[in-house]
Design a protein around this motif. Sequence first.
Motif, PDB file in Angstrom:
ATOM      1  N   CYS A  72       8.161 -25.567 103.064  1.00  0.00           N
ATOM      2  CA  CYS A  72       8.519 -26.952 102.798  1.00  0.00           C
ATOM      3  C   CYS A  72       8.955 -27.248 101.466  1.00  0.00           C
ATOM      4  O   CYS A  72       9.232 -28.186 100.886  1.00  0.00           O
ATOM      5  CB  CYS A  72       7.294 -27.966 103.188  1.00  0.00           C
ATOM      6  SG  CYS A  72       5.975 -28.047 102.054  1.00  0.00           S
ATOM      7  N   GLY A  73       8.972 -26.144 100.625  1.00  0.00           N
ATOM      8  CA  GLY A  73       9.169 -26.171  99.296  1.00  0.00           C
ATOM      9  C   GLY A  73       8.389 -26.909  98.215  1.00  0.00           C
ATOM     10  O   GLY A  73       8.925 -27.149  97.156  1.00  0.00           O
ATOM     11  N   ALA A  74       7.284 -26.866  98.538  1.00  0.00           N
ATOM     12  CA  ALA A  74       5.983 -27.569  97.747  1.00  0.00           C
ATOM     13  C   ALA A  74       5.491 -26.490  96.814  1.00  0.00           C
ATOM     14  O   ALA A  74       5.189 -25.104  97.349  1.00  0.00           O
ATOM     15  CB  ALA A  74       5.034 -28.239  98.412  1.00  0.00           C
ATOM     16  N   LYS A  75       5.036 -26.741  95.536  1.00  0.00           N
ATOM     17  CA  LYS A  75       4.109 -25.972  94.898  1.00  0.00           C
ATOM     18  C   LYS A  75       2.888 -26.213  94.864  1.00  0.00           C
ATOM     19  O   LYS A  75       2.398 -27.708  95.049  1.00  0.00           O
ATOM     20  CB  LYS A  75       4.672 -26.071  93.500  1.00  0.00           C
ATOM     21  CG  LYS A  75       5.850 -25.491  93.013  1.00  0.00           C
ATOM     22  CD  LYS A  75       5.895 -24.133  93.052  1.00  0.00           C
ATOM     23  CE  LYS A  75       7.108 -23.336  92.541  1.00  0.00           C
ATOM     24  NZ  LYS A  75       6.837 -22.021  92.711  1.00  0.00           N
ATOM     25  N   VAL A  76       2.034 -25.167  94.897  1.00  0.00           N
ATOM     26  CA  VAL A  76       0.458 -25.349  94.902  1.00  0.00           C
ATOM     27  C   VAL A  76      -0.141 -26.146  93.691  1.00  0.00           C
ATOM     28  O   VAL A  76       0.389 -26.177  92.770  1.00  0.00           O
ATOM     29  CB  VAL A  76      -0.256 -23.873  95.036  1.00  0.00           C
ATOM     30  CG1 VAL A  76       0.112 -23.295  93.715  1.00  0.00           C
ATOM     31  CG2 VAL A  76      -1.675 -23.923  95.431  1.00  0.00           C
ATOM     32  N   ASN A  77      -0.983 -26.924  94.115  1.00  0.00           N
ATOM     33  CA  ASN A  77      -1.774 -27.925  93.116  1.00  0.00           C
ATOM     34  C   ASN A  77      -3.329 -27.674  93.038  1.00  0.00           C
ATOM     35  O   ASN A  77      -3.802 -27.828  93.915  1.00  0.00           O
ATOM     36  CB  ASN A  77      -1.129 -29.398  93.361  1.00  0.00           C
ATOM     37  CG  ASN A  77      -1.756 -30.314  92.485  1.00  0.00           C
ATOM     38  OD1 ASN A  77      -2.040 -29.943  91.356  1.00  0.00           O
ATOM     39  ND2 ASN A  77      -2.192 -31.612  92.967  1.00  0.00           N
ATOM     40  N   GLN A  78      -3.641 -27.495  91.685  1.00  0.00           N
ATOM     41  CA  GLN A  78      -4.944 -27.350  91.453  1.00  0.00           C
ATOM     42  C   GLN A  78      -5.714 -28.630  91.917  1.00  0.00           C
ATOM     43  O   GLN A  78      -7.058 -28.348  92.452  1.00  0.00           O
ATOM     44  CB  GLN A  78      -5.177 -26.933  90.167  1.00  0.00           C
ATOM     45  CG  GLN A  78      -6.984 -26.711  89.933  1.00  0.00           C
ATOM     46  CD  GLN A  78      -7.123 -25.366  90.214  1.00  0.00           C
ATOM     47  OE1 GLN A  78      -6.475 -24.242  90.158  1.00  0.00           O
ATOM     48  NE2 GLN A  78      -8.510 -25.282  90.878  1.00  0.00           N
ATOM     49  N   GLY A  79      -5.331 -29.657  91.864  1.00  0.00           N
ATOM     50  CA  GLY A  79      -6.098 -30.802  92.052  1.00  0.00           C
ATOM     51  C   GLY A  79      -6.271 -31.199  93.554  1.00  0.00           C
ATOM     52  O   GLY A  79      -7.186 -32.086  94.116  1.00  0.00           O
ATOM     53  N   SER A  80      -5.387 -30.451  94.397  1.00  0.00           N
ATOM     54  CA  SER A  80      -5.494 -30.396  95.879  1.00  0.00           C
ATOM     55  C   SER A  80      -6.579 -29.536  96.465  1.00  0.00           C
ATOM     56  O   SER A  80      -7.004 -29.584  97.739  1.00  0.00           O
ATOM     57  CB  SER A  80      -4.308 -30.277  96.514  1.00  0.00           C
ATOM     58  OG  SER A  80      -3.279 -31.047  96.118  1.00  0.00           O
ATOM     59  N   ILE A  81      -7.371 -28.753  95.615  1.00  0.00           N
ATOM     60  CA  ILE A  81      -8.416 -27.606  95.984  1.00  0.00           C
ATOM     61  C   ILE A  81      -9.735 -28.292  95.884  1.00  0.00           C
ATOM     62  O   ILE A  81     -10.175 -28.898  94.841  1.00  0.00           O
ATOM     63  CB  ILE A  81      -8.295 -26.441  95.284  1.00  0.00           C
ATOM     64  CG1 ILE A  81      -6.814 -25.820  95.351  1.00  0.00           C
ATOM     65  CG2 ILE A  81      -9.308 -25.606  95.671  1.00  0.00           C
ATOM     66  CD1 ILE A  81      -6.619 -24.685  94.649  1.00  0.00           C
ATOM     67  N   SER A  82     -10.518 -28.186  96.956  1.00  0.00           N
ATOM     68  CA  SER A  82     -11.957 -28.351  96.659  1.00  0.00           C
ATOM     69  C   SER A  82     -12.572 -27.357  97.570  1.00  0.00           C
ATOM     70  O   SER A  82     -12.130 -26.625  98.522  1.00  0.00           O
ATOM     71  CB  SER A  82     -12.217 -29.703  97.652  1.00  0.00           C
ATOM     72  OG  SER A  82     -12.009 -29.726  98.833  1.00  0.00           O
ATOM     73  N   ILE A  83     -14.018 -27.035  97.142  1.00  0.00           N
ATOM     74  CA  ILE A  83     -14.688 -25.834  97.623  1.00  0.00           C
ATOM     75  C   ILE A  83     -16.139 -26.368  98.029  1.00  0.00           C
ATOM     76  O   ILE A  83     -16.740 -27.320  97.610  1.00  0.00           O
ATOM     77  CB  ILE A  83     -14.768 -24.492  96.725  1.00  0.00           C
ATOM     78  CG1 ILE A  83     -15.467 -24.847  95.319  1.00  0.00           C
ATOM     79  CG2 ILE A  83     -13.320 -24.173  96.227  1.00  0.00           C
ATOM     80  CD1 ILE A  83     -15.791 -23.741  94.650  1.00  0.00           C
ATOM     81  N   HIS A  84     -16.767 -25.667  99.087  1.00  0.00           N
ATOM     82  CA  HIS A  84     -18.073 -25.918  99.520  1.00  0.00           C
ATOM     83  C   HIS A  84     -18.649 -24.587 100.185  1.00  0.00           C
ATOM     84  O   HIS A  84     -17.680 -23.705 100.405  1.00  0.00           O
ATOM     85  CB  HIS A  84     -18.013 -26.648 100.780  1.00  0.00           C
ATOM     86  CG  HIS A  84     -19.272 -27.222 101.298  1.00  0.00           C
ATOM     87  ND1 HIS A  84     -20.562 -27.928 100.637  1.00  0.00           N
ATOM     88  CD2 HIS A  84     -19.836 -26.872 102.462  1.00  0.00           C
ATOM     89  CE1 HIS A  84     -21.594 -27.879 101.206  1.00  0.00           C
ATOM     90  NE2 HIS A  84     -21.145 -27.612 102.545  1.00  0.00           N
ATOM     91  N   HIS A  85     -19.890 -24.394  99.856  1.00  0.00           N
ATOM     92  CA  HIS A  85     -20.515 -23.161 100.268  1.00  0.00           C
ATOM     93  C   HIS A  85     -21.667 -23.440 101.059  1.00  0.00           C
ATOM     94  O   HIS A  85     -22.671 -24.215 100.685  1.00  0.00           O
ATOM     95  CB  HIS A  85     -20.960 -22.253  99.281  1.00  0.00           C
ATOM     96  CG  HIS A  85     -21.219 -20.887  99.377  1.00  0.00           C
ATOM     97  ND1 HIS A  85     -22.626 -20.582  99.418  1.00  0.00           N
ATOM     98  CD2 HIS A  85     -20.656 -19.751  99.759  1.00  0.00           C
ATOM     99  CE1 HIS A  85     -22.681 -19.448  99.787  1.00  0.00           C
ATOM    100  NE2 HIS A  85     -21.614 -18.748  99.978  1.00  0.00           N
ATOM    101  N   GLN A  86     -21.643 -22.785 102.282  1.00  0.00           N
ATOM    102  CA  GLN A  86     -22.966 -22.799 103.208  1.00  0.00           C
ATOM    103  C   GLN A  86     -23.221 -21.791 104.036  1.00  0.00           C
ATOM    104  O   GLN A  86     -21.976 -21.310 104.458  1.00  0.00           O
ATOM    105  CB  GLN A  86     -22.874 -24.154 103.851  1.00  0.00           C
ATOM    106  CG  GLN A  86     -21.805 -24.460 104.909  1.00  0.00           C
ATOM    107  CD  GLN A  86     -22.005 -25.821 105.801  1.00  0.00           C
ATOM    108  OE1 GLN A  86     -22.754 -26.529 105.222  1.00  0.00           O
ATOM    109  NE2 GLN A  86     -20.987 -25.972 106.608  1.00  0.00           N
TER     110      GLN A  86
END
Length: 205
Positions: free
Chosen positions: A147-161
């Motif tokens: 889709c021609g979009a660039k990756v954005n750090q603000g769109s990332i979240s992480i969880h661990h379980q």
Amino acid sequence: MSYANWLTLIRNAEKTSMISGKVRKIHYTFPDGNEMAEEYSMETGVVLRRAWKRKRELMGEPQWELELGEPIKNPAESNNFVVRESSEQPVLTKRITKKNIEWRIRNLPYPIETYSVTANPDTNNITVRTSNKKYFKNIPIPELDRCGAKVNQGSISIHHQYNTLIITYKKPDILCEMEVAVLRELQEVETETDMDDLLNDLLRK
């Protein structure tokens, strides 16, 4: 690639469709000889599995390469999407929801503060690394490329379980729009189930 280019590829591909339970399966053959297979939920319109068979120039039959979805562990269940997992090594899987792209990396027992997950706009991927240097992975995001979009750090979240690192990436609006546009194209593919009601439900949400 851009949004328009991806839609053109979808339009120009030879497509076949079948219904299996609550899943619609689409097979694409592109002009360059590559093949793609997708499985869509008939209830949500979300793609559940996508795999590619790349045309080879040399001898030998190409294998299906899973792009997203859980691997089918029993080869007897299907000739497609067969990927074998290790019970001890980290295993990366990917799924799509209406609003997010999600990766799960199993067999990672370290606490959440061990992990660094960073966006790389130059290569348009995500890098996962651990401070103890036990794991490193570059994760491509072909949906953003299409889709021609660039990756954005603000769109990332992480969880661990449960020894699993879960990485969630919020889809940009243009990707959500492209996915609806692809569903519009699939309305034209002969299938046992009418896609109009599914598309209308998605557009209302």
